[in-house]
Motif scaffolding. Structure first.
Motif, PDB file in Angstrom:
ATOM      1  N   GLU A 161       2.600  36.221  71.324  1.00 52.34           N
ATOM      2  CA  GLU A 161       1.348  35.691  71.874  1.00 52.34           C
ATOM      3  C   GLU A 161       0.216  36.693  71.732  1.00 52.34           C
ATOM      4  O   GLU A 161      -0.938  36.317  71.472  1.00 52.34           O
ATOM      5  CB  GLU A 161       1.564  35.324  73.344  1.00 52.34           C
ATOM      6  CG  GLU A 161       2.463  34.106  73.536  1.00 52.34           C
ATOM      7  CD  GLU A 161       2.738  33.820  74.999  1.00 52.34           C
ATOM      8  OE1 GLU A 161       2.193  34.565  75.856  1.00 52.34           O
ATOM      9  OE2 GLU A 161       3.490  32.880  75.291  1.00 52.34           O
TER      10      GLU A 161
ATOM     11  N   ASN B  97      -3.313  36.070  69.810  1.00 54.99           N
ATOM     12  CA  ASN B  97      -4.616  36.298  70.448  1.00 54.99           C
ATOM     13  C   ASN B  97      -5.503  37.205  69.611  1.00 54.99           C
ATOM     14  O   ASN B  97      -6.723  37.030  69.565  1.00 54.99           O
ATOM     15  CB  ASN B  97      -4.421  36.896  71.843  1.00 54.99           C
ATOM     16  CG  ASN B  97      -3.852  35.885  72.824  1.00 54.99           C
ATOM     17  OD1 ASN B  97      -4.095  34.681  72.695  1.00 54.99           O
ATOM     18  ND2 ASN B  97      -3.087  36.357  73.799  1.00 54.99           N
TER      19      ASN B  97
ATOM     20  N   ARG C 157      -4.642  22.648  73.499  1.00 54.14           N
ATOM     21  CA  ARG C 157      -4.175  23.355  74.687  1.00 54.14           C
ATOM     22  C   ARG C 157      -3.339  22.394  75.536  1.00 54.14           C
ATOM     23  O   ARG C 157      -3.537  21.189  75.486  1.00 54.14           O
ATOM     24  CB  ARG C 157      -5.348  23.877  75.531  1.00 54.14           C
ATOM     25  CG  ARG C 157      -6.169  24.977  74.865  1.00 54.14           C
ATOM     26  CD  ARG C 157      -7.268  25.449  75.812  1.00 54.14           C
ATOM     27  NE  ARG C 157      -8.130  26.459  75.237  1.00 54.14           N
ATOM     28  CZ  ARG C 157      -7.920  27.764  75.314  1.00 54.14           C
ATOM     29  NH1 ARG C 157      -6.844  28.202  75.953  1.00 54.14           N
ATOM     30  NH2 ARG C 157      -8.754  28.620  74.764  1.00 54.14           N
ATOM     31  N   ASP C 158      -2.431  22.964  76.349  1.00 54.69           N
ATOM     32  CA  ASP C 158      -1.672  22.119  77.270  1.00 54.69           C
ATOM     33  C   ASP C 158      -2.481  21.908  78.548  1.00 54.69           C
ATOM     34  O   ASP C 158      -3.613  22.386  78.676  1.00 54.69           O
ATOM     35  CB  ASP C 158      -0.290  22.719  77.563  1.00 54.69           C
ATOM     36  CG  ASP C 158      -0.371  24.074  78.252  1.00 54.69           C
ATOM     37  OD1 ASP C 158      -1.438  24.420  78.797  1.00 54.69           O
ATOM     38  OD2 ASP C 158       0.646  24.794  78.251  1.00 54.69           O
TER      39      ASP C 158
ATOM     40  N   TYR D 180      -2.318  23.192  81.309  1.00 53.02           N
ATOM     41  CA  TYR D 180      -2.586  24.406  82.070  1.00 53.02           C
ATOM     42  C   TYR D 180      -3.542  25.353  81.347  1.00 53.02           C
ATOM     43  O   TYR D 180      -3.814  26.444  81.826  1.00 53.02           O
ATOM     44  CB  TYR D 180      -1.271  25.139  82.364  1.00 53.02           C
ATOM     45  CG  TYR D 180      -0.207  24.230  82.892  1.00 53.02           C
ATOM     46  CD1 TYR D 180      -0.369  23.575  84.117  1.00 53.02           C
ATOM     47  CD2 TYR D 180       0.962  23.993  82.183  1.00 53.02           C
ATOM     48  CE1 TYR D 180       0.600  22.711  84.601  1.00 53.02           C
ATOM     49  CE2 TYR D 180       1.943  23.144  82.668  1.00 53.02           C
ATOM     50  CZ  TYR D 180       1.751  22.507  83.873  1.00 53.02           C
ATOM     51  OH  TYR D 180       2.709  21.658  84.359  1.00 53.02           O
TER      52      TYR D 180
ATOM     53  N   ASN E 282      -2.990  26.663  78.323  1.00 53.65           N
ATOM     54  CA  ASN E 282      -2.313  27.527  77.358  1.00 53.65           C
ATOM     55  C   ASN E 282      -2.458  26.967  75.944  1.00 53.65           C
ATOM     56  O   ASN E 282      -2.427  25.752  75.743  1.00 53.65           O
ATOM     57  CB  ASN E 282      -0.826  27.651  77.707  1.00 53.65           C
ATOM     58  CG  ASN E 282      -0.600  28.224  79.095  1.00 53.65           C
ATOM     59  OD1 ASN E 282      -1.241  29.187  79.478  1.00 53.65           O
ATOM     60  ND2 ASN E 282       0.297  27.613  79.854  1.00 53.65           N
TER      61      ASN E 282
ATOM     62  N   GLU F  24      -1.447  25.643  72.538  1.00 52.04           N
ATOM     63  CA  GLU F  24      -0.244  24.997  72.018  1.00 52.04           C
ATOM     64  C   GLU F  24      -0.180  25.035  70.499  1.00 52.04           C
ATOM     65  O   GLU F  24       0.890  25.131  69.928  1.00 52.04           O
ATOM     66  CB  GLU F  24      -0.174  23.549  72.503  1.00 52.04           C
ATOM     67  CG  GLU F  24       0.321  23.405  73.930  1.00 52.04           C
ATOM     68  CD  GLU F  24       0.972  22.048  74.185  1.00 52.04           C
ATOM     69  OE1 GLU F  24       0.519  21.066  73.579  1.00 52.04           O
ATOM     70  OE2 GLU F  24       1.929  21.986  74.966  1.00 52.04           O
TER      71      GLU F  24
ATOM     72  N   LYS G 212       9.172  32.096  85.753  1.00 47.31           N
ATOM     73  CA  LYS G 212       8.470  31.593  84.569  1.00 47.31           C
ATOM     74  C   LYS G 212       8.665  30.101  84.362  1.00 47.31           C
ATOM     75  O   LYS G 212       8.137  29.533  83.403  1.00 47.31           O
ATOM     76  CB  LYS G 212       8.916  32.361  83.329  1.00 47.31           C
ATOM     77  CG  LYS G 212       8.542  33.842  83.374  1.00 47.31           C
ATOM     78  CD  LYS G 212       8.911  34.564  82.103  1.00 47.31           C
ATOM     79  CE  LYS G 212       8.508  36.031  82.179  1.00 47.31           C
ATOM     80  NZ  LYS G 212       8.862  36.770  80.939  1.00 47.31           N
TER      81      LYS G 212
END
Length: 551
Positions: free
Chosen positions: A19, A23, A36-37, A39, A41, A43, A254
């Protein structure tokens, strides 16, 4: 990760390192976020156009197959034996869209990633078990029904993608894959026994509890690295709280999405459901909770108060990270838990709670000088098939009028709540989408309309027997209404004026309203009344307009 470019150290997992690299590419605009999901994040990503053009220009050209050498990554749509033969010992990734000669696999001594993309593949070649460096095996696009036992000999395998509708069962030797981190399968696939031995697992979407050793809920106890989503089914197989606690869900920080499911429509004793659910306390970081088929009359303390044990600290923590909650088919449940104090809850769905007669003020939680807003960020509320529900109460504490309730609620659906006759009157000013289906009484809708809505973009009214008219202000106060549907309202006599003023209206549907006598002024053509419904269709500013059976 599958290529072995990085390995976990004491402080970082491989997934986290990957990740970080993603980024970096995003920050430098080499990749762009595509999806994005819920939340937030990332995807999926796409390559920047300029980078894609550069790569294309470098790769452009024509080569003879025997000139292509030292290739590490190959994507083939058909058999190209020369390319594979010349590069066998260099290949790290092979994505194949057609059938392939199984005898060639023994030559791919460095292969890390193998993907099959053809429905014609019905079994795996035994030669694949010689790929000792294989990290990723993807059979999602195949017609394989059973994996061979030698899968358990791929000791370095980290990811098995097997979300194939054809796959029926996983082999018993799967438990030998101690380095397996991600297992992707469909709900219908039968897991092998002793899945708890795979202590490196990060991804396990579904676990069905069994009554035999190796299939009990205790198998989840050692899988504390699980992340993302976990669905646990057949919880009726769990005997008591102590057995449920062996799943050790509270020690899985998690795990963001948790589905707890009992068999729906069970006959016989369900009294242990409350104790079992008590033992299934999640970690306080949970974001999505679904409880389905629960047979208890009341929820245990952690569910009722939305607080869980702080592991090792002897205190309680609120489930403040929750974004979405769904209660479904809890047929004996009599009371809804306290959800109003959840600071991040955006979606609440209550389905088929057939024994709930009222939703009381405890639903909102305690209100005091420090808590002046309840359901502070809730955007969607669904009440569906609560056949005994008669009332949704408001806040009854002192100074309740100064409390802000549902300040951001945008979507409200009330469906199959046939005896609901009382609804709060002052919570609904932020609504954009309102759906009322098969509720017999117009009273809940009338209570909602007392808030004098002004932000509606969608309104759907279906099977409300005693509705005769709608508020005069409805269309004039909601100029952004884009979808208006009213169906099977047998006593509806008139539609208020103002339809013609709705410049945003895209879809209009009025069906099966046999007593409708009047559709109000359109607000166009000098406010001339139009008695012909088809003329209404031609006059309203709508790209799609359907009116049936109004006379």
């Amino acid at each position: 990760m599958g290529e072995g470019f990085f390995e976990a150290d004491g402080s970082n997992e491989m997934e986290a390192m990957g990740e970080d690299f993603i980024n970096v590419l995003l920050r430098n605009s080499l990749l762009q976020i595509a999806e994005r999901d819920v939340y937030g994040n990332v995807e999926s990503c796409v390559m920047h156009d300029l980078l894609h053009d550069l790569a294309t220009s470098i790769l452009r050209g024509s080569f003879r197959e025997d000139e292509i050498t030292r290739v590490r990554y190959v994507f083939l749509k058909d058999d190209s034996s020369a390319v594979l033969k010349n590069n066998a010992k260099y290949l790290r990734t092979l994505l194949f869209k057609d059938k392939i000669n199984g005898n060639m696999f023994s030559n791919f001594e460095s292969l890390h990633v193998l993907t099959f993309g053809s429905r014609e593949v019905e079994e795996l070649s035994n030669e694949i078990k010689k790929l000792i460096h294989l990290r990723v095996l993807d059979i999602e696009q195949t017609s394989i029904e059973y994996l061979p036992d030698w899968i358990g000999e791929l000791f370095h395998l980290q990811t098995l993608r097997a979300c194939s509708y054809r796959l029926k069962q996983l082999p018993s030797t799967l438990k030998n894959l101690r380095n397996l981190r991600h297992l992707y399968i469909e709900e219908n696939v039968e897991l092998s026994a002793e899945i708890g031995l795979l202590t490196s697992l990060r991804t396990l979407k579904i676990f069905r509890v069994g009554d035999k050793n190796g299939y009990k809920i205790e198998e989840l106890g050692s899988l504390n690295c699980l992340k993302g989503k976990l669905q646990i089914d057949n919880l009726e197989m769990v005997r008591n709280k102590e057995e449920a606690e062996k799943a050790n869900l509270s020690n899985k920080p998690k795990l963001l999405e948790l589905y707890l499911g009992w068999k729906i429509g069970r006959q016989g004793e369900t009294t242990n459901d409350e104790n079992v659910l008590e033992g299934l306390q999640p970690h306080s970081r949970l974001k999505n909770l679904v409880i389905s088929g629960f047979g208890g009359r009341s929820f245990p303390s952690w569910t009722r108060n939305m607080e869980v044990d702080d592991v090792g600290q002897g205190s309680r923590l609120p489930l403040t990270k929750l974004v979405k909650i769904t209660l479904s088919d809890c047929s004996e449940c009599e009371e809804i838990p306290m959800f109003g104090q959840l600071l991040n809850l955006k979606c609440l769905r209550l389905y088929k709670l057939r024994n709930v007669k009222s939703i009381n003020s405890s639903f909102y939680g305690s209100v005091n000088d420090e808590t002046r807003t309840v359901f502070p960020v809730l955007e969607e509320l669904v009440l569906k098939t609560l056949p005994k529900l008669t009332v949704l109460k408001g806040i009854e504490s002192v100074g309740a009028s100064a409390v802000s309730v549902f300040p951001h609620l945008q979507h409200l659906t009330i469906e199959d709540c046939g005896v609901l006759t009382r609804f709060p009157t002052h919570f609904w000013s932020s609504l954009k989408c309102l759906n009322i289906f098969r509720n017999r009484s117009y009273k809940p809708l009338a209570d909602i309309f007392q808030a004098k809505l002004t932000l509606l973009t969608e309104l759907w009214i279906d099977v409300i027997d005693d509705v005769e008219s709608l508020p005069d202000w409805l269309f004039y106060s909601n100029p952004n209404l884009s979808k208006f549907t009213i169906e099977q309202c047998s006593n509806l006599r008139e539609i208020p004026a103002g339809l013609g003023t709705l410049n945003s209206l895209k879809e209009l549907r009025i069906t099966d309203c046999p007593n409708l006598k009047r559709i109000g002024d359109l607000g166009v053509n000098n406010h001339k009344k139009v008695s012909d419904p088809l003329q209404l269709c031609r006059s309203v500013h709508a790209r799609l307009c359907c009116i049936f059976h109004v006379k």
